[in-house]
Design an enzyme around this catalytic site. Structure first.
Site, short mmCIF file in Angstrom:
data_model
loop_
_atom_site.label_atom_id
_atom_site.label_comp_id
_atom_site.label_asym_id
_atom_site.label_seq_id
_atom_site.Cartn_x
_atom_site.Cartn_y
_atom_site.Cartn_z
N HIS A 189 -2.18 -4.21 5.03
CA HIS A 189 -1.90 -3.77 6.40
C HIS A 189 -3.18 -3.43 7.14
O HIS A 189 -4.21 -3.12 6.51
CB HIS A 189 -0.95 -2.57 6.39
CG HIS A 189 -1.54 -1.31 5.83
ND1 HIS A 189 -1.99 -0.28 6.61
CD2 HIS A 189 -1.77 -0.93 4.55
CE1 HIS A 189 -2.46 0.69 5.83
NE2 HIS A 189 -2.34 0.32 4.57
N ARG A 199 2.98 4.70 6.46
CA ARG A 199 3.42 3.97 7.65
C ARG A 199 3.92 2.57 7.33
O ARG A 199 4.31 1.83 8.23
CB ARG A 199 2.25 3.89 8.65
CG ARG A 199 1.78 5.26 9.13
CD ARG A 199 0.43 5.16 9.80
NE ARG A 199 -0.61 4.72 8.87
CZ ARG A 199 -1.88 4.52 9.21
NH1 ARG A 199 -2.26 4.72 10.46
NH2 ARG A 199 -2.76 4.13 8.30
N CYS A 232 -5.97 0.14 7.00
CA CYS A 232 -5.78 0.66 5.64
C CYS A 232 -6.88 1.68 5.28
O CYS A 232 -8.07 1.35 5.33
CB CYS A 232 -5.77 -0.48 4.63
SG CYS A 232 -5.44 0.08 2.93
N CYS A 267 0.84 -1.20 0.00
CA CYS A 267 0.00 0.00 0.00
C CYS A 267 0.88 1.25 0.00
O CYS A 267 2.01 1.24 0.49
CB CYS A 267 -0.90 0.00 1.24
SG CYS A 267 -2.09 1.37 1.27
N ASP A 269 0.43 3.71 1.77
CA ASP A 269 0.42 4.25 3.13
C ASP A 269 1.84 4.55 3.64
O ASP A 269 2.72 3.68 3.58
CB ASP A 269 -0.26 3.24 4.07
CG ASP A 269 -0.65 3.85 5.40
OD1 ASP A 269 0.26 4.36 6.11
OD2 ASP A 269 -1.84 3.83 5.75
CO CO Z 1 -3.42 1.08 3.00
#
Ligand code: CO
Length: 210
Positions: free
Chosen positions: A96, A44, A99, A40, A42
């Site tokens: 994850h 993090r 999400c 992803c 993302d």
């Molecule tokens: Co995500």
């Protein structure tokens, strides 16, 4: 804020050179990454950091909610280059917890391009309604859907001509499904690894998703 990033880069590069004067010269000669990571976007879940690996070790493709669309030429190009040119034999699809893409798809009508992108998540949610409705609405349900999605994306990846051809040629390529647990910082293996085009004993991960 750009100056902050440039300053930090200068400090990082200087530190690396201090540790190993030939570090960048060596890296600039070429890459031989062990893993292809499909994760992803993302912020993090940076693959190198959570995998404890340095530059040159993971070839990455990241998009919102780590989806595999058979028409995504970006992903397919990375896959083809990774497998055929870089010789990568370990492919990881990593979802994850927490999400935002999954949460957005579950929240209801979206406006804009993301609505099309996340359509596949909504379909998966409908197909797995029984499993999902047993969990409380919100994070628990969304995180389960994130797992279900990784299993589906592993399956989709295995249907791509790149991988089917690789296996037909006898290449030992493995496709793994992982979930990164944000609150623990740990990667969880969903045990849906595929090492060939054909499924053995039904749908991969069926025990975990149905
Ligand atoms: Co995500």
């Amino acid at each position: 804020m750009l100056h902050k990033l440039l300053e930090r880069n200068a400090v990082w590069a200087a530190m690396r050179r201090a540790e190993d004067p030939g570090y960048f010269e060596q890296l600039s000669k070429g890459q031989e990454p062990t893993y292809l990571w499909i994760g992803c976007s993302d912020s993090r879940v940076p693959e190198n950091v959570v995998g404890g690996l340095g530059p040159g070790e993971i070839f990455a493709h990241r998009n919102v909610a780590n989806l595999v669309h058979s028409t995504d030429v970006n992903l397919l190009s990375a896959l083809e280059f990774g497998v055929n040119e870089l010789g990568i034999r370990e492919i990881i699809v990593c979802g994850h917890t927490g999400c935002g893409g999954i949460a957005a798809a579950m929240r209801g009508p979206l406006e804009g391009v993301a609505d099309h992108w996340l359509e596949t998540i909504r379909r998966l949610a409908r197909r797995n309604e029984e499993v999902l409705s047993a969990l409380p609405e919100g994070p628990a349900r969304n995180d389960k859907l994130a797992e279900i999605s990784v299993v589906e994306m592993v399956d989709r990846l295995c249907e791509t001509p790149v991988l089917r051809k690789a296996w037909a040629r006898g290449m030992a390529v493995s496709v793994h499904g992982l979930i990164y647990r944000l609150s623990q910082g740990e990667l969880d293996n969903l045990d849906v690894t595929r090492t060939g085009a054909h499924l053995e004993g039904g749908k991969p991960g069926a025990g975990r998703t149905a």
